[in-house]
Design a protein around this motif. Structure first.
Motif, PDB file in Angstrom:
ATOM      1  N   VAL A 166      20.828 -16.978  52.304  1.00  0.00           N
ATOM      2  CA  VAL A 166      21.425 -17.047  50.967  1.00  0.00           C
ATOM      3  C   VAL A 166      20.299 -17.294  49.971  1.00  0.00           C
ATOM      4  CG1 VAL A 166      23.098 -18.222  49.480  1.00  0.00           C
ATOM      5  CG2 VAL A 166      23.552 -17.996  51.948  1.00  0.00           C
ATOM      6  N   VAL A 167      20.232 -16.465  48.923  1.00  0.00           N
ATOM      7  CA  VAL A 167      19.205 -16.631  47.896  1.00  0.00           C
ATOM      8  C   VAL A 167      19.879 -17.089  46.607  1.00  0.00           C
ATOM      9  CG1 VAL A 167      17.363 -15.533  46.571  1.00  0.00           C
ATOM     10  CG2 VAL A 167      17.813 -14.791  48.916  1.00  0.00           C
ATOM     11  N   ALA A 168      19.436 -18.215  46.072  1.00  0.00           N
ATOM     12  CA  ALA A 168      19.923 -18.703  44.782  1.00  0.00           C
ATOM     13  C   ALA A 168      18.844 -18.405  43.743  1.00  0.00           C
ATOM     14  CB  ALA A 168      20.212 -20.202  44.838  1.00  0.00           C
ATOM     15  N   VAL A 169      19.095 -17.406  42.886  1.00  0.00           N
ATOM     16  CA  VAL A 169      18.139 -17.068  41.831  1.00  0.00           C
ATOM     17  C   VAL A 169      18.431 -18.017  40.669  1.00  0.00           C
ATOM     18  CG1 VAL A 169      17.184 -15.220  40.407  1.00  0.00           C
ATOM     19  CG2 VAL A 169      18.168 -14.672  42.634  1.00  0.00           C
ATOM     20  N   ASN A 170      17.944 -19.246  40.803  1.00  0.00           N
ATOM     21  CA  ASN A 170      18.280 -20.322  39.867  1.00  0.00           C
ATOM     22  C   ASN A 170      17.133 -20.630  38.915  1.00  0.00           C
ATOM     23  OD1 ASN A 170      16.770 -21.364  42.053  1.00  0.00           O
ATOM     24  ND2 ASN A 170      17.513 -23.439  41.678  1.00  0.00           N
ATOM     25  N   GLY A 171      16.493 -19.569  38.420  1.00  0.00           N
ATOM     26  CA  GLY A 171      15.421 -19.762  37.454  1.00  0.00           C
ATOM     27  C   GLY A 171      14.066 -19.526  38.080  1.00  0.00           C
ATOM     28  N   GLY A 172      13.053 -20.100  37.431  1.00  0.00           N
ATOM     29  CA  GLY A 172      11.697 -19.876  37.887  1.00  0.00           C
ATOM     30  C   GLY A 172      11.151 -18.585  37.300  1.00  0.00           C
ATOM     31  N   PRO A 173       9.897 -18.267  37.538  1.00  0.00           N
ATOM     32  CA  PRO A 173       9.312 -17.040  37.008  1.00  0.00           C
ATOM     33  C   PRO A 173       9.975 -15.813  37.621  1.00  0.00           C
ATOM     34  CG  PRO A 173       7.835 -18.059  38.594  1.00  0.00           C
ATOM     35  CD  PRO A 173       8.936 -19.051  38.340  1.00  0.00           C
TER      36      PRO A 173
END
Length: 209
Positions: A166-173
């Motif tokens: 499961v990938v959580a694209v919760n910000g970052g670059p």
């Protein structure tokens, strides 16, 4: 390969063994991801009480799997490419969406040790808590493989493959998502679930993931 955002759901491949027909074809049993519900209690390792996970409280795996006929041809490439599921979410809500997905996976019969969660922004609270005891202890839990493991994308290359990622694209670059998605696809044995902004995710997927 751009994905069309779907209503949050976990396809049948996330549910462990399923009944098959006499012809050996798998009978699809899709289940939608449940809507908003009260926040789940903390998982083991988070500050606060530990959520009990007795096997009796989880939905049992479906054991009524028909055995193939001796002469039935094998399908060697059937599970070679993991299924990709997109759950639309904002950067702020991606982690919660990932938690919903993990809960449904466990309720559908997946073992906690089958699930890996990768974050692109702030680390998951469990990971932050466990890392406070040192990396040796943190990675020892990964190697034990008996619980859901949470890892930041910067360290995800060290994580072993698991049936579900499961990938959580919760910000970052932006580079975080561009790194996490191909990495997760390579680590997922059966299913990759991506929680985040569909436009951002599709731009990465369309770039050759």
């Amino acid at each position: 390969m751009p994905l069309i955002p779907e209503e949050p759901q976990i396809h049948e491949s996330a549910q462990g063994p399923r009944a098959t027909s006499a012809t050996g074809r798998t009978a699809p049993t899709p289940r939608p991801v449940p809507g908003p519900r009260p926040a789940a209690p903390p998982r083991p390792g988070r500050p606060g009480p530990v959520r009990p996970m007795p096997p009796a409280q989880r939905a049992p795996r479906d054991t009524a799997v028909a055995k193939p006929e001796p002469s039935a041809p094998a399908a060697p490439t059937a599970a070679s490419t993991p299924q990709i599921q997109l759950i639309p979410a904002t950067a702020e809500g991606a982690l919660d969406a990932a938690e919903e997905a993990v809960d449904l996976l466990l309720e559908s019969g997946r073992s906690p040790g089958e699930v890996l969660v990768i974050t692109t922004g702030e680390p998951h609270p469990w990971a932050a808590h466990e890392l406070s005891f040192g990396e040796a202890s943190y990675w020892a839990q990964h190697d034990a493989g008996d619980d859901v493991f949470y890892v930041d994308v910067s360290a995800a290359g060290r994580a072993a493959s698991r049936p579900v990622v499961v990938v959580a694209v919760n910000g970052g670059p932006d580079a975080g998502a561009a790194t996490a998605l191909p990495l997760a696809l390579g680590r997922a044995g059966a299913l990759m679930i991506v929680c985040g902004d569909p436009q951002q995710i599709n731009s990465v997927l369309g770039a050759g993931v």
